[in-house]
Scaffold this active site. Sequence first.
Site, PDB file in Angstrom:
ATOM      1  N   HIS A   1      -2.473  -8.018   1.962  1.00 52.39           N
ATOM      2  CA  HIS A   1      -3.327  -8.127   0.783  1.00 52.39           C
ATOM      3  C   HIS A   1      -4.291  -9.305   0.909  1.00 52.39           C
ATOM      4  O   HIS A   1      -5.483  -9.178   0.601  1.00 52.39           O
ATOM      5  CB  HIS A   1      -2.474  -8.258  -0.481  1.00 52.39           C
TER       6      HIS A   1
ATOM      7  N   HIS B   1      -4.993   2.356  -2.923  1.00 53.91           N
ATOM      8  CA  HIS B   1      -4.229   1.235  -2.379  1.00 53.91           C
ATOM      9  C   HIS B   1      -3.948   1.422  -0.895  1.00 53.91           C
ATOM     10  O   HIS B   1      -3.948   0.445  -0.133  1.00 53.91           O
ATOM     11  CB  HIS B   1      -2.917   1.040  -3.133  1.00 53.91           C
TER      12      HIS B   1
ATOM     13  N   HIS C   1       1.703   1.340   7.670  1.00 53.59           N
ATOM     14  CA  HIS C   1       1.369   0.089   8.333  1.00 53.59           C
ATOM     15  C   HIS C   1       1.618   0.188   9.831  1.00 53.59           C
ATOM     16  O   HIS C   1       0.872  -0.370  10.644  1.00 53.59           O
ATOM     17  CB  HIS C   1       2.178  -1.060   7.733  1.00 53.59           C
TER      18      HIS C   1
ATOM     19  N   ASP D   1      -4.766  -1.333   1.944  1.00 50.02           N
ATOM     20  CA  ASP D   1      -3.832  -1.773   2.979  1.00 50.02           C
ATOM     21  C   ASP D   1      -4.424  -1.580   4.376  1.00 50.02           C
ATOM     22  O   ASP D   1      -4.256  -2.419   5.263  1.00 50.02           O
ATOM     23  CB  ASP D   1      -2.515  -0.987   2.873  1.00 50.02           C
TER      24      ASP D   1
END
Length: 300
Positions: A101, A256, A283, A260
């Site tokens: 973030h 979101h 991720h 990311d």
Amino acid sequence: MTPRRQRRGSWSPTVSHPPSGGPPSIPQRTIRQPAALAGIGIHSGRTATILCRPAPTQAGIVFVRADVPGSPEIRASVEEVSDTRRGVTLGQDHPIRTVEHLLAAAAMLEISNLRVEVHGEEMPILDGSVAPYVEALAAAGVVEQDATRSVHAVAHPVWLATENAWMLAVPSQVFRATYVVPLDHPTLGTQIVDFDPRRQRFATQFAPARTWGFTHELDALRQAGLARGATVDNALGIGPEGFLSRPRFPDEPARHKLVDLIGDLALLGAPLQAHVIACRGSHTLHVDFVRRLVGSATPH
């Protein structure tokens, strides 16, 4: 470090293409004054505080475990990634969790040099979105420095796929990102979002989107040492009937995921000039894609 000009919190592409046909570059930037933030870590559930300080040219973004003897430093680089389970962790001996973030906020404010002093093992989740990081850094003042940084321009398509997820980067005049998120939910379906800085404002249209998750996964995550700090105040829950609280955007989960992605791409160490398209990513996929970008071309 010689600050030259303060910039506001809105982001716009400022890539310079020299008339000689040389590699594109942009000014290096840092913040004018320190910025402090505090809160709990979404995975550890423990309190963490951070102090972002200005840094000199060529420093990059460096995280410092200020609560550990010797204050070990960890550079924001894909080489330092040690874990990608539900977030990005940097470092081995004294790691710092959930850095994406802060990195997304710095990337969208075009901050290239920053010293982040962390008291705790994890970055604070705050309200679950990137917006508090954007606001704090913008309020600290973003200033240009007397140096430039290179841009990693994609010259040909770069592709990476797993069993059910994939990413693609194609040449583009500016950074652009598109994300496809199949939610595998009977009422929410598949969400698709696109971020193009020429027509959208990151700070208002993407940064406020919060982290999210399915309620049926929560027990297993906590048993694995994750999501112990997740609450309705810092995450958007999804249950059998849909969202458990009012979303900030109808497609907040996809927004979101794109945020990311921006934070994870910052681990490249240079601003990316490409159109990145991702489907059902994570991720882990993002970081593996950054490694492929590093190996596929020389940064300009």
